[in-house]
Design a protein around this motif. Structure first.
Motif, PDB file in Angstrom:
ATOM      1  N   UNK A 108       0.967  -1.359  -0.670  1.00 54.15           N
ATOM      2  CA  UNK A 108      -0.213   0.070   0.016  1.00 54.15           C
ATOM      3  C   UNK A 108       1.102   0.787   0.318  1.00 54.15           C
ATOM      4  N   UNK A 109       0.867   2.180  -1.084  1.00 53.61           N
ATOM      5  CA  UNK A 109       1.464   3.255  -0.820  1.00 53.61           C
ATOM      6  C   UNK A 109       1.134   4.466   0.113  1.00 53.61           C
ATOM      7  N   UNK A 110      -0.520   4.737  -0.771  1.00 51.66           N
ATOM      8  CA  UNK A 110      -1.092   5.834  -0.018  1.00 51.66           C
ATOM      9  C   UNK A 110      -2.397   5.135  -0.088  1.00 51.66           C
ATOM     10  N   UNK A 111      -3.011   6.002   1.032  1.00 53.26           N
ATOM     11  CA  UNK A 111      -5.001   5.934   1.156  1.00 53.26           C
ATOM     12  C   UNK A 111      -5.320   7.364   1.931  1.00 53.26           C
ATOM     13  N   UNK A 112      -5.972   7.693   0.879  1.00 52.54           N
ATOM     14  CA  UNK A 112      -6.919   9.681   1.421  1.00 52.54           C
ATOM     15  C   UNK A 112      -7.460  10.021   0.478  1.00 52.54           C
ATOM     16  N   UNK A 113      -8.236  11.002   1.080  1.00 45.29           N
ATOM     17  CA  UNK A 113      -9.588  11.659   0.121  1.00 45.29           C
ATOM     18  C   UNK A 113      -9.333  12.928   0.228  1.00 45.29           C
ATOM     19  N   UNK A 114      -9.870  13.419  -1.430  1.00 39.68           N
ATOM     20  CA  UNK A 114      -9.035  14.557  -1.876  1.00 39.68           C
ATOM     21  C   UNK A 114      -9.879  14.630  -3.156  1.00 39.68           C
ATOM     22  N   UNK A 115      -9.371  15.738  -4.246  1.00 43.32           N
ATOM     23  CA  UNK A 115      -9.876  15.764  -5.535  1.00 43.32           C
ATOM     24  C   UNK A 115      -9.064  14.914  -6.304  1.00 43.32           C
ATOM     25  N   UNK A 116      -9.792  15.094  -7.741  1.00 44.83           N
ATOM     26  CA  UNK A 116      -9.617  13.513  -7.934  1.00 44.83           C
ATOM     27  C   UNK A 116      -8.863  13.840  -9.377  1.00 44.83           C
ATOM     28  N   UNK A 117      -8.471  13.112 -10.258  1.00 48.63           N
ATOM     29  CA  UNK A 117      -7.989  14.188 -11.744  1.00 48.63           C
ATOM     30  C   UNK A 117      -8.918  14.376 -12.890  1.00 48.63           C
ATOM     31  N   UNK A 118      -9.746  15.835 -13.967  1.00 45.12           N
ATOM     32  CA  UNK A 118     -11.089  15.697 -14.204  1.00 45.12           C
ATOM     33  C   UNK A 118     -11.051  14.949 -14.772  1.00 45.12           C
ATOM     34  N   UNK A 119     -10.538  14.009 -15.769  1.00 38.59           N
ATOM     35  CA  UNK A 119     -10.576  12.603 -16.254  1.00 38.59           C
ATOM     36  C   UNK A 119     -11.115  11.587 -15.173  1.00 38.59           C
ATOM     37  N   UNK A 120     -10.622  11.743 -14.573  1.00 37.73           N
ATOM     38  CA  UNK A 120     -11.331  10.675 -13.110  1.00 37.73           C
ATOM     39  C   UNK A 120     -13.032  10.879 -13.304  1.00 37.73           C
ATOM     40  N   UNK A 121     -13.012  12.403 -12.328  1.00 42.06           N
ATOM     41  CA  UNK A 121     -14.153  12.526 -12.579  1.00 42.06           C
ATOM     42  C   UNK A 121     -15.330  12.627 -13.406  1.00 42.06           C
ATOM     43  N   UNK A 122     -14.717  12.878 -14.604  1.00 36.63           N
ATOM     44  CA  UNK A 122     -15.624  13.133 -15.701  1.00 36.63           C
ATOM     45  C   UNK A 122     -16.189  11.441 -15.550  1.00 36.63           C
ATOM     46  N   UNK A 123     -15.545  10.333 -15.637  1.00 43.34           N
ATOM     47  CA  UNK A 123     -15.742   8.797 -15.862  1.00 43.34           C
ATOM     48  C   UNK A 123     -16.842   9.262 -14.373  1.00 43.34           C
ATOM     49  N   UNK A 124     -16.713   9.155 -13.486  1.00 43.18           N
ATOM     50  CA  UNK A 124     -17.533   8.941 -12.573  1.00 43.18           C
ATOM     51  C   UNK A 124     -19.020  10.122 -12.285  1.00 43.18           C
ATOM     52  N   UNK A 125     -18.849  11.152 -13.159  1.00 47.11           N
ATOM     53  CA  UNK A 125     -19.664  12.090 -12.989  1.00 47.11           C
ATOM     54  C   UNK A 125     -20.612  12.730 -12.197  1.00 47.11           C
ATOM     55  N   UNK A 126     -19.181  12.684 -12.120  1.00 49.26           N
ATOM     56  CA  UNK A 126     -19.093  14.164  -9.975  1.00 49.26           C
ATOM     57  C   UNK A 126     -18.551  15.444 -11.225  1.00 49.26           C
ATOM     58  N   UNK A 127     -19.100  16.236  -9.761  1.00 45.40           N
ATOM     59  CA  UNK A 127     -18.557  17.300 -10.122  1.00 45.40           C
ATOM     60  C   UNK A 127     -16.664  17.447 -10.021  1.00 45.40           C
ATOM     61  N   UNK A 128     -15.557  18.409 -10.442  1.00 44.00           N
ATOM     62  CA  UNK A 128     -14.128  17.941 -10.672  1.00 44.00           C
ATOM     63  C   UNK A 128     -13.800  18.220  -8.943  1.00 44.00           C
ATOM     64  N   UNK A 129     -14.681  19.626  -8.144  1.00 47.49           N
ATOM     65  CA  UNK A 129     -14.437  19.270  -6.198  1.00 47.49           C
ATOM     66  C   UNK A 129     -14.949  18.708  -5.638  1.00 47.49           C
ATOM     67  N   UNK A 130     -15.522  17.022  -6.509  1.00 45.16           N
ATOM     68  CA  UNK A 130     -15.899  16.330  -5.493  1.00 45.16           C
ATOM     69  C   UNK A 130     -14.756  15.504  -4.737  1.00 45.16           C
ATOM     70  N   UNK A 131     -14.697  15.084  -3.776  1.00 42.88           N
ATOM     71  CA  UNK A 131     -13.673  14.981  -3.277  1.00 42.88           C
ATOM     72  C   UNK A 131     -14.016  13.046  -3.195  1.00 42.88           C
ATOM     73  N   UNK A 132     -12.982  12.498  -3.696  1.00 47.14           N
ATOM     74  CA  UNK A 132     -13.147  11.089  -3.610  1.00 47.14           C
ATOM     75  C   UNK A 132     -12.400  10.233  -3.019  1.00 47.14           C
ATOM     76  N   UNK A 133     -12.486   9.208  -2.921  1.00 46.57           N
ATOM     77  CA  UNK A 133     -10.283   8.419  -1.687  1.00 46.57           C
ATOM     78  C   UNK A 133     -10.084   7.879  -2.792  1.00 46.57           C
ATOM     79  N   UNK A 134      -8.662   7.833  -2.267  1.00 49.76           N
ATOM     80  CA  UNK A 134      -7.605   7.360  -3.978  1.00 49.76           C
ATOM     81  C   UNK A 134      -6.812   6.285  -3.067  1.00 49.76           C
ATOM     82  N   UNK A 135      -6.677   5.193  -3.730  1.00 51.74           N
ATOM     83  CA  UNK A 135      -5.958   4.499  -2.853  1.00 51.74           C
ATOM     84  C   UNK A 135      -4.385   3.744  -3.855  1.00 51.74           C
ATOM     85  N   UNK A 136      -3.894   4.010  -3.697  1.00 53.24           N
ATOM     86  CA  UNK A 136      -2.678   3.420  -4.752  1.00 53.24           C
ATOM     87  C   UNK A 136      -1.978   2.617  -3.791  1.00 53.24           C
ATOM     88  N   UNK A 137      -1.713   1.035  -5.009  1.00 57.55           N
ATOM     89  CA  UNK A 137      -1.174   0.159  -4.271  1.00 57.55           C
ATOM     90  C   UNK A 137       0.011  -0.256  -5.559  1.00 57.55           C
TER      91      UNK A 137
END
Length: 255
Positions: A108-137
């Motif tokens: 596990x590299x990281x686990x946090x909550x924050x803004x995601x890249x615009x391309x990810x928000x577009x895929x998820x259908x959420x606003x660019x300012x919507x906080x998402x959980x990010x997990x990097x492994x």
């Protein structure tokens, strides 16, 4: 950016990585890309090297540089008409993920909550300012990095994750344990190049070839709730599909 012995000039390798970022939607068209100084620090190279790379991108028509405003990605909203989904069975994917989990180990590299890249928000259908959980492994196979996985999840699912579970359990199992139903998955495979972040965690040179697998997971209401970007070392990953003709379903190519 660590120097390696390569016949390719350093500025051209930076250009190749930046080109991949632009094509994959890493930078939104309405926001300036990082400055020469910021890119110089990120890649650990001189500003002259960055400038040469940006000049190549400008000449190719991928970016526009304006004095006083910065550098912006040119609009690339037109999609290739041949890009279309192929419908298959989701059980095969789950079986594959289970097999990978049994033959590799996770870091596990990281686990946090924050803004995601615009391309990810577009895929998820959420606003660019919507906080998402990010997990990097990072997955290891035979004691060597095999893949870098970056997962983005809606908070109602992602906030149930714990680092100790991420180190031992497949993400697909964790999200289902959190109450999510996976009704549909859209998967895209593309060739890309390692940027500084991927190169660091996969222990490869910047600009090395990678296979990028993007998976978008939909819940029972067919709403996106989870995006996974998995970067595989190109020399260690093979994706194989077996296609069979369905009985009585002959076809012919039209003019």
């Amino acid at each position: 950016m660590a120097e390696i012995h390569s016949p390719t000039p350093l500025y051209h390798r930076i250009y190749a990585v930046m080109r991949e970022r632009i094509i994959k939607g890493y930078y939104p068209s309405d926001v300036a890309v990082p400055s020469e100084a910021e890119l110089s620090e990120s890649f650990s190279v001189s500003r002259i090297t960055i400038r040469k790379a940006m000049e190549m991108l400008t000449a190719e028509g991928l970016v526009t540089r304006t004095r006083g405003r910065g550098t912006f990605v040119n609009d690339r909203t037109k999609e290739n008409k041949l890009n279309r989904a192929v419908v298959s069975n989701i059980n095969g994917l789950f079986s594959y993920l289970n097999a990978v989990g049994q033959s590799t180990r996770l870091k596990v590299i990281s686990l946090d909550l924050g803004e995601a890249p615009p391309r990810i928000c577009a895929q998820m259908g959420v606003s660019p300012t919507t906080p998402l959980v990010r997990a990097v492994r990072v997955r290891f196979l035979d004691k060597r990095p095999y893949s870098l996985s970056i997962a983005y999840l809606l908070p109602e699912i992602g906030q149930t994750l714990k680092r100790q579970d991420l180190a031992t359990t497949n993400m697909i199992d964790l999200v289902q344990e959190a109450g999510a139903t996976v009704e549909q998955v859209e998967q895209t495979l593309t060739a890309t190049l390692a940027d500084d972040y991927a190169a660091k965690h996969l222990e490869i040179p910047v600009g090395a070839p990678l296979m990028l697998v993007n998976r978008l997971f939909f819940n029972a209401d067919l709403k996106p709730f989870y995006v996974a970007e998995i970067f595989y070392c190109a020399d260690r990953y093979e994706y194989r599909v077996s296609l069979k003709r369905e009985d009585g379903k002959d076809f012919s190519l039209g003019n």
